[in-house]
Design a protein around this motif. Structure first.
Motif, short mmCIF file in Angstrom:
data_model
loop_
_atom_site.label_atom_id
_atom_site.label_comp_id
_atom_site.label_asym_id
_atom_site.label_seq_id
_atom_site.Cartn_x
_atom_site.Cartn_y
_atom_site.Cartn_z
N GLU A 222 0.67 -1.30 -0.05
CA GLU A 222 -0.05 -0.17 0.11
C GLU A 222 0.80 1.25 -0.15
O GLU A 222 0.52 2.34 -0.63
N LEU A 223 2.06 1.11 0.52
CA LEU A 223 2.92 2.41 0.48
C LEU A 223 3.91 2.51 -0.52
O LEU A 223 4.17 3.65 -1.01
N LEU A 224 4.42 1.42 -0.94
CA LEU A 224 5.52 1.21 -1.92
C LEU A 224 5.12 0.86 -3.40
O LEU A 224 6.01 0.64 -4.20
N GLY A 225 3.81 0.38 -3.15
CA GLY A 225 3.27 -0.39 -4.71
C GLY A 225 3.37 0.43 -5.73
O GLY A 225 2.92 -0.06 -6.88
N GLU A 306 19.83 -7.10 9.28
CA GLU A 306 19.95 -7.57 8.08
C GLU A 306 20.07 -6.51 6.92
O GLU A 306 19.39 -5.60 7.22
N PRO A 307 20.92 -6.83 5.83
CA PRO A 307 20.71 -5.66 4.92
C PRO A 307 19.49 -5.42 4.32
O PRO A 307 18.75 -6.07 4.02
N GLY A 308 19.40 -4.19 4.24
CA GLY A 308 18.06 -3.34 3.65
C GLY A 308 17.10 -3.16 4.68
O GLY A 308 16.10 -2.30 4.11
N MET A 309 17.14 -3.49 6.04
CA MET A 309 16.16 -3.17 6.74
C MET A 309 15.88 -1.80 6.88
O MET A 309 14.88 -1.14 7.21
N LEU A 310 17.08 -1.27 7.44
CA LEU A 310 17.00 0.38 7.52
C LEU A 310 16.43 0.98 6.35
O LEU A 310 15.71 1.74 6.46
N GLU A 314 13.12 3.49 6.22
CA GLU A 314 13.03 4.77 5.72
C GLU A 314 12.29 5.10 4.59
O GLU A 314 11.71 6.10 4.38
N ALA A 315 12.16 4.08 3.47
CA ALA A 315 11.37 4.17 2.26
C ALA A 315 9.59 4.09 2.74
O ALA A 315 8.94 4.89 2.46
N LEU A 316 9.44 3.45 3.77
CA LEU A 316 8.19 3.20 4.24
C LEU A 316 7.67 4.53 4.98
O LEU A 316 6.60 5.34 4.86
N LEU A 317 8.48 5.07 5.88
CA LEU A 317 8.11 6.52 6.49
C LEU A 317 8.16 7.47 5.66
O LEU A 317 7.39 8.44 5.67
N ALA A 318 8.93 7.43 4.59
CA ALA A 318 9.03 8.58 3.58
C ALA A 318 7.65 8.50 2.91
O ALA A 318 6.82 9.83 2.41
N ALA A 319 7.22 7.40 2.36
CA ALA A 319 5.93 7.16 1.73
C ALA A 319 4.65 7.62 2.60
O ALA A 319 3.70 8.01 1.91
N ALA A 320 4.85 7.28 3.79
CA ALA A 320 3.89 8.04 4.69
C ALA A 320 3.65 9.34 5.17
O ALA A 320 2.97 9.54 5.99
#
Length: 387
Positions: A222-225, A306-310, A314-320
Motif C-alpha cells: 500500500e505504501l510502496l506499490g 539484515e541488509p536492507g532493513m534500515l 526509511e522508504a516506508l516512513l517517507a511514503a507515509a
C-alpha cells in the motif's frame, strides 16, 4: 481474517478475548450511515424502546461538529432520553491531562449518569484514552464504547484497554487497564482527516509491519506499490483489520503487558521521549517513526541488522509522509532539547523502565522483533548513534 474473525461483504468482526470479551466491528458506513450506526449502537449498548440506559458522548472540538450530532440522533432514535449529553474537550494532546479528566468526571456527574449507564468515546487517541479512563473511574467503572475517528485510534489505541492521561513527567503515566464494551470502526471517517493525522496513523501501522511478518507485505504494497497517486494514501479495510488483528491476538495473550504485549511498544520508548521533548509539536506517529529509526540506525551501524532493513523503514516512513529524524525546524529551536542526555532522562519515566534499565523492542529480521532488557547506558549509546 483469522479463524476467530468473521467476514461478510464489506464487514469485519474481530473478537477480543480480554476483560469480559468484546468485538471490534469494522465496515464502511458504520458511523456515517444513520441506519448502520443505530443498529450497531443498539446491538453493543443493548439499547431499545424499553431501555432506560443513558449514554454520554465524549468528543473533541474537531470531531464533535462532524459526528456527535449523528451519534446523539441515533441514540435518541433507539430510546427517548438515551442521549444523556455530549461533553466536548479541546482537540489535541494538551487536553490529555488530569485537570481535563477531572472536568469530564464532573460533567458525567452533572449529567447524573448511574452505574448502569455508559460512555461513548468519539474521537482519536486523546479522546479514547481520556474518555476510557473517565469511564473506568466514574462510580468505580461504567461501560465505554470506543468509536475511533482517527487512523491511529482505529489500528491501535481503541483496542486493548489502555486508558491514560499524561503527567508533566511523561506520556500516559496516569491510567488503568479497562477494556471497552466494543469498538466501532468506519474507514469512511478517515476521509475527513488532515494529511498530518493520516501520516500519524501510518506510524503505528509501520510499527506492526516491524513486528508481524503477515502485515509487512500489506504495508509494503500500500505504501510502496506505486499506484501513481500523489500524497499519503489511506489504508484499505483489509490492512486496517490486519493491524487490529495483530493487536487483539497479542492483547488476548497478555492483557496487562507482562510479556509479549510489550512488542506493541516498538519505537515507543525513544518515540515517547522525542514526542515529549518536542512539546507535542510532533505527532505521536511521527515520534514513533523516529523512535523506530533511531533503534534501527544504531543497530545497523553495529552490524546487527539484515541488509536492507534500515532502507526499507526509511522508504516506508517517507511514503507515509513521516520524518526519519528530528525535523530541522524543531532540532534548531533553542527552546527544545533533543540531546541524547535529555531524551534518556525522559525515557527513564517510561512505564517499562526500572532502576537497571528498560525493556526495549529490538528488530531482529524483516517483520520480526524481540523484547530485550537493556541498561540505561546501552540505551543512551543507541540514542547517540541513532540520532
Amino acid at each position: 481474517m483469522t479463524e476467530t474473525g468473521k467476514t461478510t461483504e464489506k464487514r469485519r468482526v474481530l473478537d477480543v478475548a480480554a476483560g469480559a470479551g468484546y468485538r471490534v466491528e469494522a465496515a464502511p458506513g458504520l458511523v456515517t450511515e444513520p441506519r448502520l450506526l443505530a443498529e450497531a449502537l443498539g446491538r453493543v449498548l443493548k439499547l431499545g424502546r424499553d431501555s432506560e440506559r443513558r449514554v454520554a458522548v465524549v468528543t473533541d472540538s474537531n470531531v464533535g461538529p462532524l459526528y456527535a450530532g449523528r451519534v446523539a440522533a441515533a441514540l435518541e432514535g433507539l430510546a427517548h432520553g438515551a442521549h444523556a449529553g455530549t461533553i466536548t474537550i479541546p482537540a489535541g494532546e494538551p487536553s490529555k491531562t488530569p485537570a481535563v479528566l477531572v472536568r469530564v468526571l464532573e460533567d458525567l456527574a452533572a449529567l447524573r449518569l448511574t452505574r448502569s449507564d455508559a460512555v461513548i468515546a468519539l474521537g482519536g487517541g486523546v479522546v479514547g484514552d481520556l474518555a476510557g479512563l473517565a469511564a473506568a473511574l466514574y462510580m468505580r467503572g461504567i461501560e465505554c464504547l470506543q468509536i475511533p475517528t482517527s487512523l491511529l485510534a482505529m489500528v491501535d489505541s481503541s483496542v486493548g484497554g489502555k486508558t491514560a492521561v499524561d503527567l508533566e513527567a511523561g506520556k500516559n503515566l496516569m491510567g488503568v487497564f479497562s477494556q471497552p464494551v466494543g469498538v466501532l470502526v468506519d474507514p469512511e471517517v478517515l476521509k475527513t482527516l488532515p494529511v498530518r493525522e493520516v501520516s500519524c496513523g501510518w506510524g503505528e501501522i509501520i510499527k506492526y509491519a516491524g513486528i508481524d511478518e503477515a502485515v509487512r507485505p500489506l504495508v509494503r504494497r500500500e505504501l510502496l506499490g506505486g499506484s501513481g497517486e500523489a500524497g499519503v494514501p489511506l489504508p484499505g479495510l483489509d490492512l486496517i483489520c490486519a493491524a487490529i488483528d495483530v493487536k487483539r491476538r497479542i492483547v488476548a495473550a497478555d492483557e496487562k503487558e507482562s510479556g509479549c504485549r510489550k512488542l506493541l511498544n516498538y519505537g515507543h520508548t525513544v518515540g515517547h521521549a522525542v514526542e515529549t521533548a518536542s512539546r507535542y509539536r510532533l505527532s505521536h506517529g511521527a515520534a514513533v517513526g523516529i523512535g523506530m529509526h533511531v533503534l534501527m540506525k544504531a543497530l545497523d551501524a553495529a552490524g546487527a541488522l539484515e541488509p536492507g532493513m534500515l532502507g526499507e523503514l526509511e522508504a516506508l516512513l517517507a511514503a507515509a509522509g513521516l520524518p526519519v529524524g528530528i525535523p530541522a525546524a524543531l532540532h534548531d529551536d533553542p527552546a527544545l532539547d533533543f540531546s541524547p542526555e535529555a531524551l534518556l532522562a525522559l525515557a527513564r519515566h517510561d512505564k517499562k523502565s526500572a532502576a537497571d534499565g528498560v525493556s526495549l523492542i529490538i528488530p531482529t529480521a524483516p517483520g520480526r522483533a524481540e523484547i530485550r532488557r537493556v541498561s540505561w547506558r546501552t540505551l543512551e549509546d543507541m540514542i547517540r548513534r541513532g540520532l
